[in-house]
Design a protein around this motif. Structure first.
Motif, PDB file in Angstrom:
ATOM      1  N   PRO A  42       0.836  -1.233   0.001  1.00 11.09           N
ATOM      2  CA  PRO A  42       0.128   0.121  -0.121  1.00 11.09           C
ATOM      3  C   PRO A  42       0.684   1.229  -0.184  1.00 11.09           C
ATOM      4  O   PRO A  42       0.263   2.417  -0.402  1.00 11.09           O
ATOM      5  CB  PRO A  42      -0.899  -0.160   1.343  1.00 11.09           C
ATOM      6  CG  PRO A  42      -0.374  -1.197   2.080  1.00 11.09           C
ATOM      7  CD  PRO A  42       0.478  -1.908   1.042  1.00 11.09           C
ATOM      8  N   ALA A  43       2.039   1.082   0.356  1.00 12.14           N
ATOM      9  CA  ALA A  43       2.960   2.337   0.504  1.00 12.14           C
ATOM     10  C   ALA A  43       3.362   2.644  -0.950  1.00 12.14           C
ATOM     11  O   ALA A  43       3.744   3.983  -1.249  1.00 12.14           O
ATOM     12  CB  ALA A  43       3.991   2.196   1.327  1.00 12.14           C
ATOM     13  N   ASP A  53       2.343   6.480  -4.886  1.00 15.69           N
ATOM     14  CA  ASP A  53       3.264   6.790  -3.950  1.00 15.69           C
ATOM     15  C   ASP A  53       2.376   7.393  -2.681  1.00 15.69           C
ATOM     16  O   ASP A  53       1.924   8.374  -3.015  1.00 15.69           O
ATOM     17  CB  ASP A  53       4.579   7.297  -4.361  1.00 15.69           C
ATOM     18  CG  ASP A  53       5.484   7.368  -3.293  1.00 15.69           C
ATOM     19  OD1 ASP A  53       5.188   7.098  -1.875  1.00 15.69           O
ATOM     20  OD2 ASP A  53       6.654   7.321  -3.456  1.00 15.69           O
ATOM     21  N   ALA A  54       2.254   6.380  -1.658  1.00 18.51           N
ATOM     22  CA  ALA A  54       1.560   7.199  -0.364  1.00 18.51           C
ATOM     23  C   ALA A  54       2.218   8.445   0.064  1.00 18.51           C
ATOM     24  O   ALA A  54       1.597   8.999   0.795  1.00 18.51           O
ATOM     25  CB  ALA A  54       1.355   6.243   0.599  1.00 18.51           C
ATOM     26  N   GLN A  55       3.510   8.630  -0.232  1.00 13.37           N
ATOM     27  CA  GLN A  55       4.157   9.858   0.431  1.00 13.37           C
ATOM     28  C   GLN A  55       3.657  10.880  -0.534  1.00 13.37           C
ATOM     29  O   GLN A  55       4.092  12.001  -0.083  1.00 13.37           O
ATOM     30  CB  GLN A  55       5.868   9.876   0.087  1.00 13.37           C
ATOM     31  CG  GLN A  55       6.373   8.704   1.006  1.00 13.37           C
ATOM     32  CD  GLN A  55       6.163   8.865   2.494  1.00 13.37           C
ATOM     33  OE1 GLN A  55       6.370  10.114   2.926  1.00 13.37           O
ATOM     34  NE2 GLN A  55       5.850   8.201   3.167  1.00 13.37           N
ATOM     35  N   VAL A 105       0.378  15.055  -8.241  1.00  7.64           N
ATOM     36  CA  VAL A 105      -0.604  15.250  -7.498  1.00  7.64           C
ATOM     37  C   VAL A 105      -1.246  13.945  -7.000  1.00  7.64           C
ATOM     38  O   VAL A 105      -1.608  13.153  -7.632  1.00  7.64           O
ATOM     39  CB  VAL A 105      -1.723  16.362  -7.728  1.00  7.64           C
ATOM     40  CG1 VAL A 105      -2.783  16.611  -6.643  1.00  7.64           C
ATOM     41  CG2 VAL A 105      -1.051  17.701  -8.245  1.00  7.64           C
ATOM     42  N   GLY A 106      -1.307  14.101  -5.733  1.00  6.84           N
ATOM     43  CA  GLY A 106      -1.943  12.541  -5.046  1.00  6.84           C
ATOM     44  C   GLY A 106      -0.879  11.521  -5.022  1.00  6.84           C
ATOM     45  O   GLY A 106      -1.080  10.351  -4.432  1.00  6.84           O
ATOM     46  N   GLY A 107       0.379  11.588  -5.499  1.00  2.10           N
ATOM     47  CA  GLY A 107       1.486  10.577  -5.599  1.00  2.10           C
ATOM     48  C   GLY A 107       1.239   9.662  -6.914  1.00  2.10           C
ATOM     49  O   GLY A 107       1.881   8.419  -6.746  1.00  2.10           O
TER      50      GLY A 107
END
Length: 491
Positions: A249-250, A272-274, A301-303
């Motif tokens: 999920p990361a 990308d969760a970052q 935007v939003g990874g």
């Protein structure tokens, strides 16, 4: 070993049994000692092997005096029967002593032996091998259907159920769930699950995959019912799956298409969760090769991220967060030094001088984010592109049809299959094989004996390098001809 029966008595009684007393035609008939009669009779059975429900044509010729209009009795013995041969059908010879049973023995569903008797002569015994009809359906963790070509996942949270039936099924018979280890040869199937048939010939096998596609080659899966007295070893249709590692999920990764044709492109996307501005690297490898870096990008935007890829063979992809770039954005600053103390007032009342400012602390060393995420491995299969020409598509009984064409990329030396659709229109089974020749050209030739139409296709299985493929269904029309034209003049 079955010996020939006495001609004068046994043959006469058998013919009478078949013609005059059908109610007792099931009585076993044991062939006795040979007797040299003035007649000789031949027998041929086509096709062989068959799948349960397929028609069989039995034909031959009676040689000797007055061979026309002679009664011919067909005997059979199912190999799982404790009894001997029994008469099952009759016909009469035509001009030249020829005979034909166009749909011999009705519905043939088990291994058996045949011979014919006429005018005091017995034919040789011929054996028919019969493949059971094995079906397979796959459902996922939530009961959803997982048809051929679906993406499955590894791990305890993903249990897949393989269920179906075997016709004719023997209660308690073993059923094997198998996966093809393509890297060790096209015929190497490894058993990964087991079950048994219930009283109705049904089975169910639950399985959790541990090994994703890239370790075991392309994920071809089938059900196999081992051979017994009833049937030869009987496989289900082969299903091809892409078995992926469970998503991280990361950092997720998803191809827009898991299988593409040779020459097409694909798109790899994920999140990308970052968040925004993260530098990512796309890595790839093909079967037997090491991982290598092929592209980099920065998340939006939003990874979100996107890579365009152009694989020429089956390829495995993963995405890594790039530590060298992330470090510059996440550097940790050292603390600022404190100001010096203010001086004390002089005796004359004047203001003292301000103390010097302390030195600024040094910048701390950045290390980026700890435990940089790595995505799961995504598989993109590249499917062989096949051409086919069929010559001819309408034939007489016993004539041959040739299927030829080419494959791209080069598949020289691999095995290619001609498959027929079974009587129920649900599964394909192999009826002929050949090797792909030079310059990736192939040719398959097969005779057809049963009047009507046959639906066939040409297929090549997957390999570590490429996904398998099959042509669209091809219809072959077989016209009935006089038996004298079908039966060989000798032998």
């Amino acid at each position: 070993m079955y010996t020939r029966h006495f001609r004068a008595a046994a043959v006469a009684s058998s013919l009478a049994l078949a013609v005059l007393a059908p109610s007792v035609a099931s009585a076993a008939h044991v062939r006795s000692a040979p007797f040299f009669a003035p007649h000789r009779i031949t027998i041929h059975a086509q096709p062989n092997p068959i799948v349960v429900g397929d028609s069989v044509v039995i034909f031959g010729r009676l040689f000797g005096r007055n061979a026309e209009n002679r009664l011919v009795v067909l005997y059979h013995r199912p190999l799982d029967s404790p009894f001997g041969f029994v008469p099952v059908q009759t016909t009469r010879t035509g001009p030249g002593g020829v005979y034909e049973f166009s749909r011999a023995d009705g519905r043939v569903d088990t291994n058996r032996q045949w011979y014919v008797a006429s005018a005091g002569a017995d034919s040789r015994i011929v054996s028919e091998r019969v493949v059971a009809q094995v079906t397979v359906n796959v459902t996922g963790p939530n009961g959803q259907s997982e048809p051929d070509g679906s993406v499955l996942f590894t791990g305890r949270g993903y249990v897949y159920t393989f269920s179906g039936s075997d016709d004719p099924g023997k209660p308690g018979a073993r059923v094997l769930l198998q996966r093809q280890a393509s890297s060790r040869g096209a015929a190497n199937w490894v058993t990964i699950g087991r079950g048994t048939l219930d009283a109705n010939g049904n089975y169910s096998i639950a399985h959790t995959f541990v090994i994703p596609s890239q370790t075991g080659g392309d994920a071809d899966v089938r059900i196999l019912v081992p051979n017994d007295a009833r049937n030869i070893a009987s496989p289900s249709e082969t299903l091809n799956y892409e078995i992926e590692q469970t998503q991280n999920p990361a950092l997720t990764i998803v191809p827009s298409a898991y299988v593409i044709d040779e020459g097409q492109s694909d798109t790899i996307t994920g999140v990308d969760a970052q968040g925004t501005g993260q530098m990512l690297t796309l890595w790839a490898h093909t079967a037997g090769q090491q991982w290598s870096q092929i592209a980099t990008t920065t998340t939006t935007v939003g990874g979100d991220y996107t890579f365009s890829v152009f694989p020429t063979s089956n390829t495995y992809y993963r995405v890594n967060a790039d530590a060298s770039v992330v470090a510059n954005a996440l550097v940790t600053q050292g603390s600022t030094g404190t100001s010096g103390s203010t001086g004390s007032s002089g005796s004359s009342g004047s203001t003292g001088t301000t103390g010097t400012t302390g030195s600024t602390g040094s910048t701390g060393k950045g290390h980026g984010r700890p435990n940089l995420p790595v995505s799961a491995v995504a598989f993109v299969g590249v499917r062989v592109v096949m051409t086919v020409q069929t010559t001819p598509t309408t034939i007489n009984q016993g004539q041959s049809v040739t299927f030829s064409g080419s494959l791209n990329p080069d598949e020289t030396g691999r095995t290619i299959y001609l498959e027929r659709l079974n009587a129920t229109g649900t599964q394909w089974h192999v009826i002929a094989t050949n090797q792909v020749g030079a310059n990736s050209q192939y040719s398959l030739t097969e005779q057809f004996f049963v009047p009507g139409t046959e639906t066939v296709r040409v297929a090549i299985p997957g390999s570590p390098a490429n996904q398998g493929t099959a042509t669209a269904p091809i219809t072959v029309t077989i016209k009935s001809i006089p038996t004298t034209a079908l039966v060989p003049a000798t032998g």
